[in-house]
Scaffold this active site. Structure first.
Site, mmCIF file in Angstrom:
data_model
loop_
_atom_site.group_PDB
_atom_site.id
_atom_site.type_symbol
_atom_site.label_atom_id
_atom_site.label_comp_id
_atom_site.label_asym_id
_atom_site.label_seq_id
_atom_site.Cartn_x
_atom_site.Cartn_y
_atom_site.Cartn_z
ATOM 1 N N HIS A 1 0.849 -1.192 0.000
ATOM 2 C CA HIS A 1 0.000 0.000 0.000
ATOM 3 C C HIS A 1 0.880 1.236 0.000
ATOM 4 O O HIS A 1 2.094 1.145 0.194
ATOM 5 C CB HIS A 1 -0.972 -0.013 1.189
ATOM 6 C CG HIS A 1 -0.327 0.103 2.537
ATOM 7 N ND1 HIS A 1 0.603 -0.803 3.013
ATOM 8 C CD2 HIS A 1 -0.478 1.024 3.526
ATOM 9 C CE1 HIS A 1 0.981 -0.445 4.232
ATOM 10 N NE2 HIS A 1 0.348 0.667 4.570
ATOM 11 N N HIS B 1 1.289 3.898 1.988
ATOM 12 C CA HIS B 1 1.787 4.660 3.127
ATOM 13 C C HIS B 1 3.316 4.641 3.033
ATOM 14 O O HIS B 1 3.919 3.612 2.708
ATOM 15 C CB HIS B 1 1.311 4.067 4.453
ATOM 16 C CG HIS B 1 -0.117 4.441 4.776
ATOM 17 N ND1 HIS B 1 -0.936 3.670 5.561
ATOM 18 C CD2 HIS B 1 -0.859 5.511 4.396
ATOM 19 C CE1 HIS B 1 -2.124 4.264 5.656
ATOM 20 N NE2 HIS B 1 -2.099 5.375 4.949
ATOM 21 N N ASP C 1 5.927 4.494 4.856
ATOM 22 C CA ASP C 1 6.851 3.560 5.497
ATOM 23 C C ASP C 1 6.893 2.207 4.777
ATOM 24 O O ASP C 1 7.665 1.326 5.158
ATOM 25 C CB ASP C 1 6.527 3.380 6.992
ATOM 26 C CG ASP C 1 5.100 2.920 7.249
ATOM 27 O OD1 ASP C 1 4.198 3.287 6.472
ATOM 28 O OD2 ASP C 1 4.881 2.181 8.226
ATOM 29 N N HIS C 2 6.093 2.076 3.713
ATOM 30 C CA HIS C 2 6.119 0.833 2.926
ATOM 31 C C HIS C 2 6.657 1.041 1.508
ATOM 32 O O HIS C 2 6.813 0.069 0.780
ATOM 33 C CB HIS C 2 4.717 0.217 2.867
ATOM 34 C CG HIS C 2 4.280 -0.306 4.200
ATOM 35 N ND1 HIS C 2 4.270 -1.639 4.528
ATOM 36 C CD2 HIS C 2 3.890 0.353 5.327
ATOM 37 C CE1 HIS C 2 3.873 -1.788 5.782
ATOM 38 N NE2 HIS C 2 3.627 -0.587 6.289
ATOM 39 N N HIS D 1 -7.114 -1.939 5.480
ATOM 40 C CA HIS D 1 -6.354 -0.848 6.079
ATOM 41 C C HIS D 1 -7.051 0.473 5.754
ATOM 42 O O HIS D 1 -8.093 0.478 5.094
ATOM 43 C CB HIS D 1 -4.921 -0.899 5.551
ATOM 44 C CG HIS D 1 -3.936 -0.116 6.378
ATOM 45 N ND1 HIS D 1 -3.944 -0.115 7.750
ATOM 46 C CD2 HIS D 1 -2.905 0.686 6.020
ATOM 47 C CE1 HIS D 1 -2.970 0.666 8.188
ATOM 48 N NE2 HIS D 1 -2.327 1.165 7.158
ATOM 49 N N ASP E 1 -0.342 -3.693 5.894
ATOM 50 C CA ASP E 1 -0.868 -3.482 7.243
ATOM 51 C C ASP E 1 -2.357 -3.839 7.229
ATOM 52 O O ASP E 1 -3.019 -3.592 6.220
ATOM 53 C CB ASP E 1 -0.728 -2.025 7.638
ATOM 54 C CG ASP E 1 0.729 -1.562 7.676
ATOM 55 O OD1 ASP E 1 1.636 -2.357 7.480
ATOM 56 O OD2 ASP E 1 0.942 -0.364 7.892
ATOM 57 N N HIS F 1 6.257 -4.832 12.204
ATOM 58 C CA HIS F 1 5.620 -3.520 12.080
ATOM 59 C C HIS F 1 5.319 -2.935 13.464
ATOM 60 O O HIS F 1 4.247 -2.409 13.728
ATOM 61 C CB HIS F 1 4.336 -3.617 11.235
ATOM 62 C CG HIS F 1 3.873 -2.299 10.677
ATOM 63 N ND1 HIS F 1 2.880 -1.553 11.256
ATOM 64 C CD2 HIS F 1 4.289 -1.589 9.612
ATOM 65 C CE1 HIS F 1 2.691 -0.452 10.548
ATOM 66 N NE2 HIS F 1 3.533 -0.448 9.540
#
Lengths: 300, 300
Positions: free
Chosen positions: A61, A63, A65-66, A139, A209, A267
């Protein structure tokens, strides 16, 4: 058997020497990258993952941090003159972003970047050695899990029997995939007469997530190794739900319901300096649980 | 006096434990960030730069090794609920990119991000304590250098004289900036009668990335500390020119022509595992040369 190397196990803001999410799956001589947080190209170097072997990157996805490390990795591959194509599987808007980033730096990649937008459950990759499936998780924004499974033939040749019945080598692959054999004189030799049970096709499911939910259980049933995010401990269950994340206990409940062989947690929220409590909490529900540790390769 | 902390001194692909370009200038209690390569938010942590003190970020150009860490830093500031505004000075296309990145992650920053597009030589910032100027350098794409200069008043109060002539305190600031004083009985006291020479306004010029060129010399004349990129050694002069970069010797020639107090080298090509030769080469032309070393703070 294949390996999953953890490159980052932290959520959101990097902290406590933990990095944002990325994992390298080494299978059949290829490296498949699952998510690509900032600094992934450095972690790859730190942990001796072969950058040139990366054939496919899967982004769960959008976001940061990914995926914030993706453009750096793609650019570095260009700077070292990669020539082999790279497959990228990600939510559709990432394509526009990469195109914009390349255009404002006046860059053209010297290799082919083949973009596959994700849209729902499907088989993304089928090779002679492995398969990758994608499935939706739940998510705040569009988000996916991935299932990687070896693709060995279900049967293996019984050399004694194939010699005895003088089966031509050219027919072996068909036998491995379950075919029967008709002799020249019209006799039917069933598959079971000529083959033995094949190797187990090991499988790995990556779920990050996601909210705690049964909705994707059908896709991960009986998986050998399950990675399920556990951003929080159970004390923060409401916060987890509010932010579409899970607790360690919830991850363990999913592993239990999926009859997984083993569970990996990760995570972790930056609010936790130490993460041993995650393992203890999950093991109360599902004993076969480990913390995903950066630099460690877990065998599937 | 102020400090320049090197967060990354490598060019392009990170290698040999060297990181892409970023520098933190600590001045008057604020941190000004010069470029922001991938991993800058981690380097900030490693070297104890106060993230909350960052007030302004300056991006020289839109090659990835100078800005791929920006979105991660901006996002982390959001996640930790920064409230104070952040000023960003960069080539115009970066605005569109940041907007797209925020929009695809469905994010809204909790603080004000004030974008200042760069377009040519001008004074970007004037505070009571420092000034920042921008000037064009010559690279493959639109690219800028920055000059940071303390902004102390040129004169300081002579306490003996101001007591003697009974100058009101309210007038001191005007005196520090050079004004004369008229007494009630009409007598003129010249500035020199009431003040002493003030502190030197230390200055730092940051020039990355650029071809070897005299074109921006007027902007950096007599600077106390000059950072000039030196991607290559002189053996690679043609390659440097071809790629709009400089050699260590060329950086030293610019320092010499600018009558700089001191020269810092950086942006070393990944092809060089060891970089001591850069210093030696530059010192032949300009003795007051140092390598910029990650984690080290250079005082100006």
């Amino acid at each position: 058997m294949f390996g999953v190397t953890i490159l980052g196990n932290n959520s959101a803001v990097p902290a406590h020497d933990r990095h944002p999410t990325a994992q390298a799956v080494t299978i059949a001589g290829e490296v498949l990258l699952l998510d690509c947080g900032e600094g992934t190209q450095l972690q790859i170097k730190n942990y001796f993952v072969k950058r040139s072997r990366i054939t496919r990157i899967f982004i769960s996805h959008l976001h940061g941090d990914h995926y914030f490390g993706l453009i750096g990795l793609i650019s570095s591959m260009a700077l070292i003159n990669r020539a082999t194509p790279l497959h990228l599987y990600a939510p559709a808007p990432l394509k526009e972003l990469i195109d914009l980033q390349l255009s404002i730096s006046d860059s053209v990649l010297p290799y082919e970047l083949i973009f596959h937008p994700l849209s729902g459950a499907e088989t993304l990759v089928t090779t002679a050695k492995y398969k990758v499936e994608v499935f939706p998780v739940e998510h705040r924004i569009e988000c996916y899990g991935f299932l990687i499974r070896e693709n060995h033939a279900p049967r293996k040749i019984d050399p004694q029997k194939t010699r005895e019945y003088e089966i031509p080598h050219a027919y072996f692959e068909k036998l491995q995939w379950g075919a029967d054999y008709q002799t020249k004189d019209g006799r039917l030799l069933t598959n079971e007469m000529l083959t033995l049970p094949g190797k187990n096709n090991a499988s790995y499911a990556y779920c990050a997530d996601t909210l705690y939910t049964d909705s994707f259980l059908p896709y991960i049933q009986n998986v050998d190794l399950l990675y399920h995010e556990s951003t929080y401990l159970d004390d923060f269950e409401l916060q987890a739900k509010d932010r579409f994340h899970s607790t360690a206990r919830q991850a363990a409940m999913i592993a239990e319901k999926a009859s997984a062989g083993h569970l990996l947690l990760g995570h972790f929220s930056s609010k936790f300096k130490y993460v041993e409590a995650f393992e203890a909490e999950a093991r109360e529900v599902f004993p076969y649980t480990d913390l995903s540790q950066e630099g460690v390769t877990y065998l599937v």
